[in-house]
Design an enzyme around this catalytic site. Structure first.
Site, PDB file in Angstrom:
ATOM      1  CB  CYS A   1      39.569  47.912  47.084  1.00  0.00           C
ATOM      2  SG  CYS A   1      40.512  48.464  48.531  1.00  0.00           S
ATOM      3  CB  ALA A   2      36.200  50.743  42.726  1.00  0.00           C
TER       4      ALA A   2
ATOM      5  N   PRO B   1      37.233  45.473  39.424  1.00  0.00           N
ATOM      6  CG  PRO B   1      36.732  43.699  37.865  1.00  0.00           C
ATOM      7  CD  PRO B   1      37.182  43.899  39.491  1.00  0.00           C
TER       8      PRO B   1
ATOM      9  CD  GLU C   1      41.634  48.923  41.593  1.00  0.00           C
ATOM     10  OE1 GLU C   1      42.832  48.132  41.393  1.00  0.00           O
ATOM     11  OE2 GLU C   1      40.929  48.568  42.325  1.00  0.00           O
TER      12      GLU C   1
ATOM     13  CB  CYS D   1      35.336  36.715  47.034  1.00  0.00           C
ATOM     14  SG  CYS D   1      34.497  35.251  46.300  1.00  0.00           S
TER      15      CYS D   1
END
Length: 431
Positions: free
Chosen positions: A257-258, A260, A282, A376
């Site tokens: 899930c690259a 941005p 992505e 995060c």
């Protein structure tokens, strides 16, 4: 005026403050002290929003939800200025009344004046003490730190129930974060960044610089795409995946899930030094384009599509990064509106997606390969609960020199401990 425009953009258009404010400052040609004051007032009001509304509810003769939105934002801004800045309360009231006339709410000026005068009778500490009277400990901490109670509970759960440290972690969300830079290996060095950016080396990542101030976009290495802006905690999680020991082949890496593209760029730079090749996926096409731009200096296979539909490749990938979509509770200091915009229901939906994506990552990695599950957020439902029952590798040794990582085998970083975003990293071995 700029701070008020920011509040309206967030309220009316669901704007992201960190994207909206630079446009507002540029349009009003604000810089230096004026820009700093607008930032403090706008960001500070957004961070304290829930507690400010509770205070205002004690001072308004109607339901706060019944106050016209533009007038309510005036009250919030004036209350913040009176209670949480060095501006004398009487001056904060007068300034806000003047602003009401300027922005077309002159008919409400008397109402604004009366409410803010009631607000200014007490200071912030006295108000929060009154609001927290007879409250349970989590509720009291939520009021004092201006966080929703469910977020306070999540932080406390991640910190083993230690409310003193939970308070310090929540207080860190109100501190202005420093800008962290990353020197991409093979294209720039940390010494070069330090020479042009000032600040100090990151204490943990060999590629990190923590700027003292200024605009990173003006640095030559950033303009020339030889370095990037990336939180040091994010760098550490990418490095943990890359440095986790493997046996056998180490040639094919995947960023699942690259977007941005921050971690993808660092992975691509490191892959190039090791003779490996990165595939970056992505889901959204416009974010995939950001990944292409971020990684254009390296030979990266950028794909756009749902990660859950990625095909198995022969032999599997050697290293897979899953930087999964999450609540972002670990970066609240960078996103002042997020603490009040997120809802507990968001966690439920995201956890289901996180589990699905982790299953995909483990399907795509080769036996003996490594998956890095990175988010995060410190929320236990998004961290330890997602990887529970999986085959974990102790991540501590690949965070060398970083103190206060917790009991393992996963790692949790914290702003108040490490000066980074609250990144979680678990390493899993492919079966």
């Amino acid at each position: 005026m700029a701070a008020y425009e920011l509040l309206r953009a967030v309220d009316e258009h669901d704007a992201y403050a960190n994207l909206a404010l630079p446009r507002i400052l540029a349009a009003r040609r604000l810089s230096g002290r004026d820009a700093a004051l607008a930032t403090e007032l706008g960001y500070g009001t957004l961070r304290a929003l829930g507690t400010l509304d509770e205070i205002l509810a004690r001072c308004v003769d109607r339901a706060v939800t019944g106050v016209e939105p533009g007038v309510l934002d005036l009250l919030r801004l004036g209350a913040y200025q009176a209670l949480r800045t060095r501006v004398p309360p009487h001056a904060a009231v007068a300034t806000t009344v003047d602003l009401a006339h300027t922005v077309g709410h002159g008919r409400a000026a008397g109402f604004v004046n009366a409410v803010l005068r009631r607000v200014a009778v007490l200071g912030w500490d006295a108000w929060t003490e009154e609001l927290a009277t007879d409250a349970a400990p989590l509720r009291a901490l939520a009021v004092r730190t201006a966080h929703p109670e469910w977020i306070v509970a999540a932080f406390a759960g991640a910190l083993g129930g230690d409310l003193d440290e939970t308070g310090r972690a929540l207080a860190a969300d109100d501190e202005r974060p420093r800008t962290h830079l990353v020197a991409w290996p093979g294209r720039s060095t940390r010494d070069e960044l330090l020479a042009s950016a000032g600040g100090e080396p990151g204490p943990y990542s060999p590629y990190a610089v923590r700027m003292a101030g200024g605009d990173p976009a003006q640095l030559p290495a950033i303009r020339e795409r030889r370095a990037g802006v990336q939180d040091e905690g994010s760098q550490l999680c990418a490095l943990a995946l890359v440095n986790a020991p493997l046996t056998g082949r180490d040639e094919r890496w995947l960023d699942l899930c690259a977007g941005p593209g921050g971690k993808a760029a660092l992975l691509a730079a490191l892959a190039a030094t090791r003779g490996a090749r990165l595939t970056a996926n992505e889901r959204r096409a416009h974010r995939a384009e950001l990944v292409r731009r971020a990684t254009e200096a390296w030979d990266v296979d950028v794909r756009s599509g749902d990660a859950r539909e990625l095909p198995q490749i022969d032999g599997g990938y050697d290293r897979v990064l899953l930087d999964a979509p999450c609540t972002g509770l670990g970066a609240l200091r960078r996103r002042p509106e997020a603490r009040w915009r997120r809802r507990p229901d968001d966690v439920t939906d995201l956890v289901e997606l996180q589990r699905d994506l982790l299953a995909v990552a483990l399907r795509l990695v080769r036996p003996g390969g490594i998956v890095g599950y990175v988010i995060c957020s410190p929320h236990p439902a998004e961290t330890s609960a997602v990887v529970a029952g999986r085959r974990l590798v102790d991540a501590g040794p690949v965070f060398p020199g970083v103190p206060g990582l917790g009991g393992g085998p996963a790692v949790q970083l914290w702003p108040h401990r490490h000066g980074t975003d609250a990144m979680f990293c678990a390493l899993l071995r492919g079966d």
